[in-house]
Design a protein around this motif. Structure first.
Motif, PDB file in Angstrom:
ATOM      1  N   GLN A 176       8.846  10.085   4.787  1.00  0.00           N
ATOM      2  CA  GLN A 176       8.154   9.001   4.095  1.00  0.00           C
ATOM      3  C   GLN A 176       7.549   9.475   2.781  1.00  0.00           C
ATOM      4  OE1 GLN A 176       5.628   6.473   6.641  1.00  0.00           O
ATOM      5  NE2 GLN A 176       6.479   7.546   8.398  1.00  0.00           N
ATOM      6  N   GLU A 230       4.918  11.367   2.007  1.00  0.00           N
ATOM      7  CA  GLU A 230       3.481  11.174   1.885  1.00  0.00           C
ATOM      8  C   GLU A 230       2.746  12.492   2.154  1.00  0.00           C
ATOM      9  OE1 GLU A 230       2.316   7.814   4.256  1.00  0.00           O
ATOM     10  OE2 GLU A 230       3.725   6.474   3.252  1.00  0.00           O
ATOM     11  N   ASP A 265       0.823  -1.210   0.000  1.00  0.00           N
ATOM     12  CA  ASP A 265       0.000   0.000   0.000  1.00  0.00           C
ATOM     13  C   ASP A 265       0.860   1.264   0.000  1.00  0.00           C
ATOM     14  OD1 ASP A 265       1.013  -0.016   2.554  1.00  0.00           O
ATOM     15  OD2 ASP A 265      -0.909   0.296   3.555  1.00  0.00           O
ATOM     16  N   GLU A 266       2.158   1.086  -0.234  1.00  0.00           N
ATOM     17  CA  GLU A 266       3.068   2.231  -0.295  1.00  0.00           C
ATOM     18  C   GLU A 266       3.234   2.701  -1.747  1.00  0.00           C
ATOM     19  OE1 GLU A 266       4.522   3.745   2.453  1.00  0.00           O
ATOM     20  OE2 GLU A 266       3.185   2.440   3.574  1.00  0.00           O
ATOM     21  N   SER A 283      -1.105   3.524   2.531  1.00  0.00           N
ATOM     22  CA  SER A 283      -0.303   3.783   3.721  1.00  0.00           C
ATOM     23  C   SER A 283      -1.154   4.220   4.908  1.00  0.00           C
ATOM     24  CB  SER A 283       0.767   4.852   3.434  1.00  0.00           C
ATOM     25  OG  SER A 283       1.755   4.858   4.447  1.00  0.00           O
ATOM     26  N   THR A 342      -2.100   2.850   7.768  1.00  0.00           N
ATOM     27  CA  THR A 342      -1.813   1.683   8.606  1.00  0.00           C
ATOM     28  C   THR A 342      -1.882   1.966  10.101  1.00  0.00           C
ATOM     29  OG1 THR A 342       0.539   2.211   8.405  1.00  0.00           O
ATOM     30  CG2 THR A 342      -0.366   0.613   6.851  1.00  0.00           C
TER      31      THR A 342
END
Length: 214
Positions: free
Chosen positions: A72, A74, A59-60, A101, A103
């Motif tokens: 990261q 994002e 999911d990255e 991402s 999570t």
């Protein structure tokens, strides 16, 4: 005669990948150059920041921001990615997006806006999942020029918990579009079908004329 077909295509937010040094990027659907969006990264309203195409598997995968303080890359708390979707109006019957991402209970939101660089006052959707959602279904399709995607970070205890959160980040997943316009091959089949119908009609008329003459 065939019916008007629809075809699913993808807008890949990971190409270009990494930090390609731009705050604004045009993303075109694979195999259909008439379907595209323009994405712009904002560290805050009115302040652009470089986009980041992340593809690390799982999911990255998706669109983030290079300036993410967690490194990261994002969409981090306080920042957002703005999509100009006007070139999709009248061309698609659905536009599926998701957030990757997610999570650690990250909350994300989608806003509608008609002002470039502004988050907007219309909160259209907010949740914390990685499921597919349809832009056309969350509200305001055709009304808003921009859809803005942001992270609220992580938190507990409802909205108050998210309001006090300072961490957490997410990725805007690739768009999967369903075209509302028949593909060229479909048009060709439709024309062939019409031609065949025309030939049948002409033959029937010729037959009737011959019978009448006899």
């Amino acid at each position: 005669m065939t019916s008007a077909a629809s075809a699913a295509v993808t807008i890949d937010f990971t190409n270009p990948s990494g930090n390609f040094g731009l705050a604004t990027q045009k993303y075109t659907a694979t195999g259909n150059s008439s379907l595209f969006v323009v994405a712009t990264g904002y560290a805050m309203a009115g302040s652009k920041t470089n986009l980041y195409g992340k593809r690390q598997g799982g999911d990255e995968i998706g669109l983030g921001l290079n300036a993410d303080t967690s490194r990261q890359h994002e969409i981090y708390r306080g920042a957002f990615v703005q999509l100009n979707v006007t070139d999709l109006f009248g061309k698609v019957s659905s536009a599926l997006f998701h957030f990757g991402s997610d999570t650690s209970n990250e909350q994300w939101e989608v806003y509608g806006s008609n002002s470039d660089g502004q988050l907007g006052d219309a909160l259209l959707y907010g949740i914390n999942d990685e499921a597919n959602h349809d832009l056309l279904g969350i509200g305001g399709w055709g009304k808003y020029t921009y859809y803005n995607f942001r992270s609220l970070g992580t938190g507990t205890g409802g909205l108050a918990g998210y309001a006090n959160s300072k961490t957490g980040n997410v990725l805007l997943g690739n768009l999967v579009l369903t075209s509302a316009v028949p593909e060229p091959s479909t048009w060709a089949m439709m024309l062939l079908g019409l031609g065949a119908i025309g030939m049948v009609v002409r033959r029937r008329r010729t037959g009737l004329m011959v019978q009448t003459a006899q």
